[in-house]
Design an enzyme around this catalytic site. Structure first.
Site, short mmCIF file in Angstrom:
data_model
loop_
_atom_site.label_atom_id
_atom_site.label_comp_id
_atom_site.label_asym_id
_atom_site.label_seq_id
_atom_site.Cartn_x
_atom_site.Cartn_y
_atom_site.Cartn_z
N CYS A 62 0.85 -1.20 0.00
CA CYS A 62 0.00 0.00 0.00
C CYS A 62 0.88 1.25 0.00
O CYS A 62 1.85 1.34 0.75
CB CYS A 62 -0.91 0.00 1.23
SG CYS A 62 -2.00 1.43 1.29
N CYS A 66 0.71 4.76 6.89
CA CYS A 66 0.07 4.64 8.22
C CYS A 66 1.02 3.87 9.15
O CYS A 66 1.35 2.71 8.89
CB CYS A 66 -1.25 3.90 8.10
SG CYS A 66 -2.28 4.53 6.75
N CYS A 69 0.49 0.18 10.29
CA CYS A 69 -0.04 -0.83 9.36
C CYS A 69 1.01 -1.74 8.74
O CYS A 69 1.94 -1.28 8.07
CB CYS A 69 -0.85 -0.15 8.26
SG CYS A 69 -1.68 -1.38 7.22
N CYS A 106 -16.79 -8.52 5.80
CA CYS A 106 -16.07 -7.28 5.51
C CYS A 106 -14.86 -7.56 4.63
O CYS A 106 -14.02 -8.40 4.98
CB CYS A 106 -15.56 -6.65 6.82
SG CYS A 106 -16.83 -6.50 8.07
N CYS A 138 -19.72 -5.36 3.89
CA CYS A 138 -18.96 -4.15 4.20
C CYS A 138 -17.67 -4.17 3.40
O CYS A 138 -17.11 -5.24 3.15
CB CYS A 138 -18.65 -4.13 5.70
SG CYS A 138 -17.67 -2.71 6.21
N CYS A 198 -19.19 2.94 8.81
CA CYS A 198 -18.46 2.23 9.86
C CYS A 198 -17.18 3.02 10.07
O CYS A 198 -16.35 3.09 9.16
CB CYS A 198 -18.18 0.81 9.40
SG CYS A 198 -17.11 -0.11 10.53
N ARG A 270 -17.90 -1.85 18.07
CA ARG A 270 -17.19 -3.12 17.86
C ARG A 270 -15.88 -3.20 18.63
O ARG A 270 -15.05 -2.30 18.54
CB ARG A 270 -16.90 -3.31 16.36
CG ARG A 270 -16.21 -4.65 16.05
CD ARG A 270 -16.14 -4.93 14.56
NE ARG A 270 -17.43 -4.69 13.96
CZ ARG A 270 -17.64 -3.87 12.92
NH1 ARG A 270 -16.65 -3.26 12.35
NH2 ARG A 270 -18.85 -3.69 12.46
N1 SAM Z 1 -6.61 0.80 3.15
C1 SAM Z 1 -7.88 1.05 3.68
C2 SAM Z 1 -7.91 2.14 4.74
O1 SAM Z 1 -6.89 2.41 5.32
O2 SAM Z 1 -8.97 2.69 4.96
C3 SAM Z 1 -8.56 -0.19 4.24
C4 SAM Z 1 -7.75 -1.21 4.99
S1 SAM Z 1 -7.02 -0.67 6.53
C5 SAM Z 1 -5.99 -2.01 6.96
C6 SAM Z 1 -8.40 -0.68 7.67
C7 SAM Z 1 -8.16 -0.23 9.09
O3 SAM Z 1 -7.45 -1.23 9.80
C8 SAM Z 1 -7.32 1.01 9.29
O4 SAM Z 1 -8.05 2.18 9.11
C9 SAM Z 1 -6.89 0.85 10.75
O5 SAM Z 1 -7.80 1.54 11.58
C10 SAM Z 1 -6.96 -0.66 10.98
N2 SAM Z 1 -5.63 -1.21 11.26
C11 SAM Z 1 -4.63 -1.39 10.38
N3 SAM Z 1 -3.53 -1.89 10.98
C12 SAM Z 1 -3.85 -2.04 12.29
C13 SAM Z 1 -3.12 -2.50 13.43
N4 SAM Z 1 -1.86 -2.89 13.34
N5 SAM Z 1 -3.76 -2.53 14.62
C14 SAM Z 1 -5.06 -2.12 14.71
N6 SAM Z 1 -5.78 -1.67 13.68
C15 SAM Z 1 -5.18 -1.61 12.48
FE1 SF4 Z 2 -2.78 1.26 3.39
FE2 SF4 Z 2 -2.70 0.10 5.76
FE3 SF4 Z 2 -2.96 2.73 5.62
FE4 SF4 Z 2 -5.01 1.13 4.83
S1 SF4 Z 2 -4.19 1.34 6.89
S2 SF4 Z 2 -4.22 2.94 3.77
S3 SF4 Z 2 -3.84 -0.61 4.00
S4 SF4 Z 2 -1.18 1.53 4.92
#
Ligand code: SAM
Ligand code: SF4
Ligand code: DTB
Length: 340
Positions: A62, A66, A69, A106, A138, A198, A270
């Site tokens: 990606c 973040c 992530c 989801c 979702c 959500c 949730r």
């Molecule tokens: N890329 C899209 C986005 O960021 O909206 C969808 C997938 S992203 C993995 C969905 C959510 O997963 C993120 O907004 C974050 O809140 C949560 N998430 C990701 N990594 C995480 C982690 N290590 N621990 C807890 N929540 C996490």
């Molecule tokens: Fe990409 Fe992870 Fe950020 Fe979603 S949370 S935008 S998958 S880096």
């Protein structure tokens, strides 16, 4: 002590002040949980929970950064990249999810934004296929335009997940490739298309209590409230900038969930990521504080979740029951669940 706590028992408000939210958040924990439970019982059946199943339909690589992530291309985390899955395979997994007692399916994709063209068409096929199974559908695919939101709605999408994650003030410490306003814009497009929202956050990223209050303020002032509010405990993944964060005190999850329940009485709250590293007793307190939804299935997106056997035991020991399929209604509103 807030003087007018009685007004929290009923009624849904969107005009909260940050001060009011701070007062609620800082109540003595047992008082806070008691009030949250009162609000919970006024709006929801007490022992019913929504069971959601997650599938990563496109994994890793990606472009966003973040800090929490494992799927960001900016960090070396060992997550194996996987291109968009075949729609038939995803629909097969949805059937399995349903057989395992899930009522909401989801689909998550590691995208910054939803791509136009054949990949979006494939996602629409997935949504149609899952909706035909009479599951709530979702998606969480990153940023979305209004036109894409309308197409997803037409395909049968129930809900779109797009987390605000934290307060606007702390956001820049965690993510630099997008701004809070981008998130709010996508949420508005989702709402405009008639898809339920959500949206929630992550705790344990080094944020302050003020930041948690700031996140709750953003969510609770959305009008309407998000129908679904996931509260995630950070899953600390090696290779991400947040890997070395100290573990979060689970009572912070309890406190935040209780405040969310009071602020957004009719929403599904949730207990999302983080159950694997939480005791059963802590999870029980989260349900007592008003959580009424969880992810089942042994995987979240890329990290483990409690095993089905463990969750079955948890349900038995706490006397939890899953909402029967579709009780939550095609419009995704929790309110109809009460009228069963
Ligand atoms: N890329 C899209 C986005 O960021 O909206 C969808 C997938 S992203 C993995 C969905 C959510 O997963 C993120 O907004 C974050 O809140 C949560 N998430 C990701 N990594 C995480 C982690 N290590 N621990 C807890 N929540 C996490
Ligand atoms: Fe990409 Fe992870 Fe950020 Fe979603 S949370 S935008 S998958 S880096
Ligand atoms: C949400 O708030 N939590 C889920 C879902 N929405 C998409 C994702 C949790 C991801 C945890 C880290 C992982 O498994 O990759």
């Amino acid at each position: 002590m807030p003087t007018e706590l009685s007004k929290f028992a009923n009624g849904v408000r969107h005009d909260w002040t940050r001060e009011e939210i701070g007062e609620i958040y800082h109540l003595p924990l047992l008082e806070l949980v008691f009030r949250a439970q009162q609000v919970h019982r006024a709006h929801h059946p007490p022992s019913r929970v929504q069971t959601c199943w997650l599938v990563s339909i496109k994994t890793g690589a990606c472009p966003e950064d973040c800090g929490y992530c494992p799927q960001s291309a900016h960090y070396k985390t060992g997550v194996e990249r996987q291109e968009l899955m075949d729609p038939e395979e995803v629909i097969g997994q949805a059937k399995r999810a349903k057989e395992n007692g899930a009522t909401r399916f989801c689909m998550g994709a590691a995208w910054r934004q939803v791509p136009e063209g054949p990949q979006f068409d494939e996602v629409l096929r997935m949504v149609r296929g899952v909706a035909a199974l009479d599951l709530e559908v979702c998606c969480t695919l990153g940023m979305l335009t209004e036109a894409q939101a309308r197409q997803l709605k037409e395909a049968g999408l129930t809900a779109y997940n797009h987390n605000l994650d934290t307060s606007p003030e702390f956001y820049g410490n965690i993510i630099s490739t997008r701004v809070y306003e981008d998130r709010l814009r996508t949420l508005a497009a989702v709402r405009e298309a008639g898809i339920t929202v959500c949206s929630g956050g992550i705790l344990g990223m080094g944020e302050s209590e003020e930041d948690r209050i700031g996140l709750l303020y953003q969510l609770a002032c959305l009008n309407p409230h998000p129908e679904s509010v996931p509260i995630n405990m950070l899953v600390r993944v090696e290779g991400t900038p947040l890997a070395e964060m100290p573990p979060l005190d689970p009572l912070v999850m309890v406190r935040t969930i209780a405040a969310a329940r009071i602020l957004m009485p009719a929403s599904m709250v949730r207990l999302a990521a983080g159950r694997k590293q939480m005791s059963r007793e802590a999870a029980a307190l989260c349900f007592l504080a008003g959580a009424n939804s969880l992810f089942i299935g042994e995987r979240l997106l890329t990290t483990p979740n409690p095993l089905p056997d463990e969750d079955e035991q948890l349900f038995r020991d706490l006397g939890l029951e899953a909402f029967p399929s579709r009780v939550i209604g095609r419009d995704g509103r929790a309110g109809t669940a009460h009228a069963e």
